[in-house]
Design a protein around this motif. Structure first.
Motif, PDB file in Angstrom:
ATOM      1  N   ASN A  75       0.794  -1.228   0.000  1.00 34.23           N
ATOM      2  CA  ASN A  75       0.000   0.000   0.000  1.00 34.23           C
ATOM      3  C   ASN A  75       0.822   1.273   0.000  1.00 34.23           C
ATOM      4  O   ASN A  75       0.265   2.360  -0.074  1.00 34.23           O
ATOM      5  N   VAL A  76       2.138   1.158   0.099  1.00 32.85           N
ATOM      6  CA  VAL A  76       2.976   2.352   0.102  1.00 32.85           C
ATOM      7  C   VAL A  76       3.184   2.800  -1.339  1.00 32.85           C
ATOM      8  O   VAL A  76       3.754   2.080  -2.158  1.00 32.85           O
ATOM      9  N   VAL A  77       2.680   3.998  -1.638  1.00 38.17           N
ATOM     10  CA  VAL A  77       2.832   4.557  -2.977  1.00 38.17           C
ATOM     11  C   VAL A  77       4.240   5.109  -3.136  1.00 38.17           C
ATOM     12  O   VAL A  77       4.916   4.842  -4.128  1.00 38.17           O
ATOM     13  N   SER A  78       4.678   5.882  -2.128  1.00 36.46           N
ATOM     14  CA  SER A  78       6.019   6.455  -2.202  1.00 36.46           C
ATOM     15  C   SER A  78       6.498   6.869  -0.813  1.00 36.46           C
ATOM     16  O   SER A  78       5.694   7.139   0.082  1.00 36.46           O
ATOM     17  N   ILE A  79       7.812   6.893  -0.675  1.00 34.69           N
ATOM     18  CA  ILE A  79       8.462   7.426   0.517  1.00 34.69           C
ATOM     19  C   ILE A  79       9.570   8.347   0.031  1.00 34.69           C
ATOM     20  O   ILE A  79      10.473   7.917  -0.686  1.00 34.69           O
ATOM     21  N   GLU A  80       9.456   9.596   0.404  1.00 30.84           N
ATOM     22  CA  GLU A  80      10.473  10.574   0.051  1.00 30.84           C
ATOM     23  C   GLU A  80      11.291  10.854   1.306  1.00 30.84           C
ATOM     24  O   GLU A  80      10.767  11.344   2.302  1.00 30.84           O
ATOM     25  N   VAL A  81      12.564  10.485   1.265  1.00 27.52           N
ATOM     26  CA  VAL A  81      13.445  10.748   2.399  1.00 27.52           C
ATOM     27  C   VAL A  81      13.808  12.221   2.346  1.00 27.52           C
ATOM     28  O   VAL A  81      14.397  12.691   1.371  1.00 27.52           O
ATOM     29  N   THR A  82      13.426  12.972   3.381  1.00 27.44           N
ATOM     30  CA  THR A  82      13.650  14.417   3.405  1.00 27.44           C
ATOM     31  C   THR A  82      14.869  14.814   4.221  1.00 27.44           C
ATOM     32  O   THR A  82      15.366  15.927   4.087  1.00 27.44           O
ATOM     33  N   HIS A  83      15.333  13.922   5.072  1.00 28.84           N
ATOM     34  CA  HIS A  83      16.504  14.149   5.911  1.00 28.84           C
ATOM     35  C   HIS A  83      16.890  12.781   6.462  1.00 28.84           C
ATOM     36  O   HIS A  83      16.153  11.805   6.290  1.00 28.84           O
ATOM     37  N   ASP A  84      18.019  12.679   7.144  1.00 27.08           N
ATOM     38  CA  ASP A  84      18.449  11.403   7.710  1.00 27.08           C
ATOM     39  C   ASP A  84      17.410  10.792   8.652  1.00 27.08           C
ATOM     40  O   ASP A  84      17.267   9.584   8.725  1.00 27.08           O
ATOM     41  N   LYS A  85      16.655  11.630   9.359  1.00 24.53           N
ATOM     42  CA  LYS A  85      15.687  11.140  10.347  1.00 24.53           C
ATOM     43  C   LYS A  85      14.236  11.433   9.975  1.00 24.53           C
ATOM     44  O   LYS A  85      13.331  11.133  10.746  1.00 24.53           O
TER      45      LYS A  85
END
Length: 191
Positions: A64-74
């Motif tokens: 169900n995960v469409v996308s994950i955008e990593v915005t910073h290390d945490k």
């Protein structure tokens, strides 16, 4: 009577209140519904942890995960499928991390689905790694929203079990088993 501590996911424990046990270990717990599930993966703990910690890998086995955008290390921005073709999104922040042992997170204020959780990785010797996911969340629409999510197979308890099973397949076999026909082929046949 005192019971020995078992290592089962909190919601499968035979002793105590499952929801309290599941959220007890979460830092900044958000959510009134709690789920937990576990799987043993026949791979070394460092390898399993490293693959999971690279959040860009998660959509490869989280259906169900469409996308994950990593915005910073945490921090990261998640977009997830919801019932009836909708999507929900939130920003998440890692609240605790111990390499090869655990990753814990919480959603930031304003999340479509307030949530928090932790994934632990435990060395199981020659059996590989026990991965346990514990998630607390507030379903949109409360109890009614939870029922609708179950109907559409989008309820987190259902998805967590399926996602960990796919993660196991991916880590052990290098691929995820799929039906002989794709979803589009099923739809074209009216199934």
């Amino acid at each position: 009577m005192t019971y020995p501590r078992d290592d089962a996911p909190p919601t499968t424990s035979k002793h105590g209140d499952a929801a309290d046990a599941a959220t007890e270990s979460l830092i900044n717990a958000k959510g009134s519904s709690a789920i937990a599930t576990a799987v043993t993966i026949n791979r070394p703990v460092a390898e399993v942890y490293a693959y999971f910690r690279d959040f860009a890998n998660l959509p490869s086995f989280m259906e169900n995960v469409v996308s994950i955008e990593v915005t910073h290390d945490k921090t990261s921005h998640w977009t997830v499928k919801a019932p009836a073709g909708a999507t929900v999104s939130w920003d998440a922040r890692i609240t605790q991390e111990e390499p090869d042992r655990l990753i814990a997170w919480t959603s930031e204020p304003g999340a479509d689905v307030p949530n928090s959780g932790r994934v632990t990785f435990r060395d199981a010797g020659p059996r590989g790694t026990v991965v346990t996911a514990t998630i607390a969340y507030d379903p949109p629409g409360g109890v009614i929203g939870k029922v609708i999510a179950k109907m559409f197979q989008r309820e987190p308890a259902i998805q967590a079990r399926r996602d960990l099973a796919r993660f196991k397949q991916l880590m052990e076999a290098g691929e995820i088993a799929t039906p002989a026909m794709t979803l589009k082929q099923f739809e074209e046949m009216g199934l």
